[in-house]
Design a protein around this motif. Sequence first.
Motif, short mmCIF file in Angstrom:
data_model
loop_
_atom_site.label_atom_id
_atom_site.label_comp_id
_atom_site.label_asym_id
_atom_site.label_seq_id
_atom_site.Cartn_x
_atom_site.Cartn_y
_atom_site.Cartn_z
N ALA A 165 0.84 -1.20 0.00
CA ALA A 165 0.00 0.00 0.00
C ALA A 165 0.87 1.24 0.00
N LEU A 166 1.92 1.18 0.83
CA LEU A 166 2.84 2.32 0.89
C LEU A 166 3.48 2.57 -0.47
N ALA A 211 1.15 4.14 -2.82
CA ALA A 211 0.94 5.55 -2.52
C ALA A 211 2.11 6.40 -3.02
N PHE A 260 1.75 6.68 -6.62
CA PHE A 260 0.77 7.69 -6.99
C PHE A 260 1.43 9.05 -7.02
N ARG A 288 3.85 9.38 -9.84
CA ARG A 288 3.38 9.04 -11.17
C ARG A 288 3.58 10.21 -12.13
N LEU A 337 10.44 19.19 -4.47
CA LEU A 337 9.11 18.96 -3.90
C LEU A 337 8.07 19.83 -4.57
N LEU A 361 4.80 18.51 -6.52
CA LEU A 361 3.47 18.73 -5.94
C LEU A 361 2.63 19.74 -6.73
#
Lengths: 330, 68, 253
Positions: C5-6, C9, C12, C15, C242, C246
Amino acid sequence: MKNWWKFLGIGLLLLASIAALRIPLAPALVHVSPDRIAPGTTDITITGYNTAFTSGALVKLVNEEQQVCATSVSVLDASHLTARFEVPAGMKANLTDVSVDDLIYTGALFTEGLGAGITSAVCPETYPAPASFTFPNRSILYESIRNLHFHVPMWFTMIVLMGISVFQSIKVLGNNSLDNDLAAEMAARIGLVFCVLGLITGALWARATWGAFWTNDVKLNGAAVTGLIYVAYLVLRGSVQDAHKRARLAAIYNIFAFMLLVLFLFVVPRLNAIDSLHPGNGGNSGFNDLDMDNSLRSIFYPAVLGWILVGCWMYDLRVRAARLANNLDR
Amino acid sequence: MRTLLSFFLLLSTIVANAQNAAPSWLESTLYGSGKINVVVGVVAIIILGIGIWLWRMDRRISNLERKS
Amino acid sequence: MKVSALCSAVWFSLRGVCSTNGEGGPPTFVPVKPGEIAALLRLEVALDLRQRAAWAGMLLYVVSAVYVCYLAVKGGLGLATWNALFWIILLFAAFNALTRSFQREDAGRQLYLYTLVDPRSVILARAIYNAASMVVLSLLSLLVYSLLLGTEVLENADLLQFVLAVVLGGIGFAAVLTLISAIAARAGNGIGLMAILGFPLVLPLLLTVMRASKLALDGVAWSITSTYFGGLVLLDVITITLAWILFPYLWRD
């Protein structure tokens, strides 16, 4: 048995807390009176902590590995004794250690009448006491060393909860789920509870150890910045009305802030390595062998795990209550 | 406003005098008995903090019950 | 299961950075588009030239802040205070200057930009432009500051190191505050929110850069200060990376 981790958390917390409060401190010498010696006959009263002085106690002065044996020892009780010395003139160092059996008080006595050194007496051999399970007895900390098992786990729990919050925020960016956003918010809120507890307990402990509620220390700055970041996170959430927009903005801020926080907590302290009062060599978040011995460690890690599990339980409750509230509103 | 100001002035004089006065009640409490009272204080703060959290959680769930 | 799961994530979130090229080949790094960035930079410069009052405002802000400090202390500052005061003035100048970064354009123009270019080019161009303007602003502040508050603290200083600290600090402020300015603009609650969100995030940078510039003022050798400059470069690079990762999520609604 899907709730096993809650039992594990409470069990670990219970055992670790009982152990943290009950395990005795190692015996140590804490006070000598008078605190200076001059050549001649001198009576010195030695106070111990958690000691068991017996009438056969072997007391000596040590100055640069040269020994002076006590001529007579009278034991008042388990933690007080008075020893008489014929202090010779011409000792080398200006601080003399006092030793009772296998306990040593380093630099206990200011020494007058210094010289080139004395001929060392050969005092009777002392045998080390049998090893027992005790916490180390450090000057200025004393019993408050037990706080290690209560104050420090608050920070570990906080970081874990903030980590959960960031994990959920990353998921929000992937799938735009409001449920993940809710989880991220609640993890941050529970993390803030532990942040506040860590700050208050830390302030009290700092007052008793360093004499001030707040010191300019990398760890305290890190804690303050963490608190500010997550309060800002909640303010940001409060100022956006649209739920999906709020979820995404908050997630972006959360990830950005957490990464910078990690840098602040683990990289910047290494640059400013000299000015931390905390153990672990200048803000190194770990504890090395000198700072924490195995007796502390064996209680500390269960306590940390217990608090983390309890923190996760609180987070679980909070998320479930919030989900319920959302469903009722709908 | 004026009371607030005089309170802070009073507080600052107390803090300024605290340095050279005899050990305060706080110091004598904290430093006595091998500093065990610091541990008592820390444990009390944590239990109180968790208690306040539980109290607010209780209120929150009462609200939910009233709504449903 | 937790681990997978980590991983998913993290995937994601990354990606956007990596994307497969057409026929399921190995992931390739999305190239930075220099042409787009250059065009956007030209746009920024053109916009700024049209709003010269904003630059004049910022300069006036710095000059008056320094002048107030001068009136308040009348020279005779110790080295540590001189350094601290300089960085405090610069910090607030940075907040003042960079708040405008995303505030000044309306939703319509943002939508128009969105149809034309890659969001990553937008954030990179903004970050580069803001960094450049922060460098200019910091050096001008340094000039005014040393003119008014005296240069005696600079006598023992390693001037090259100090200027390097000022430049790296300016770039770092710009890197952090560009993304924060975008978030605050999106939240629709400009200046107040910007200060609240930005302040805790610039603290790591501020503490490091203050320490570095203090050492530079003391005239400490490169062998010691290079750790600090390395740390500053690291902070700058990570912050920009970052922001680059983001920003696309912030950009599209």
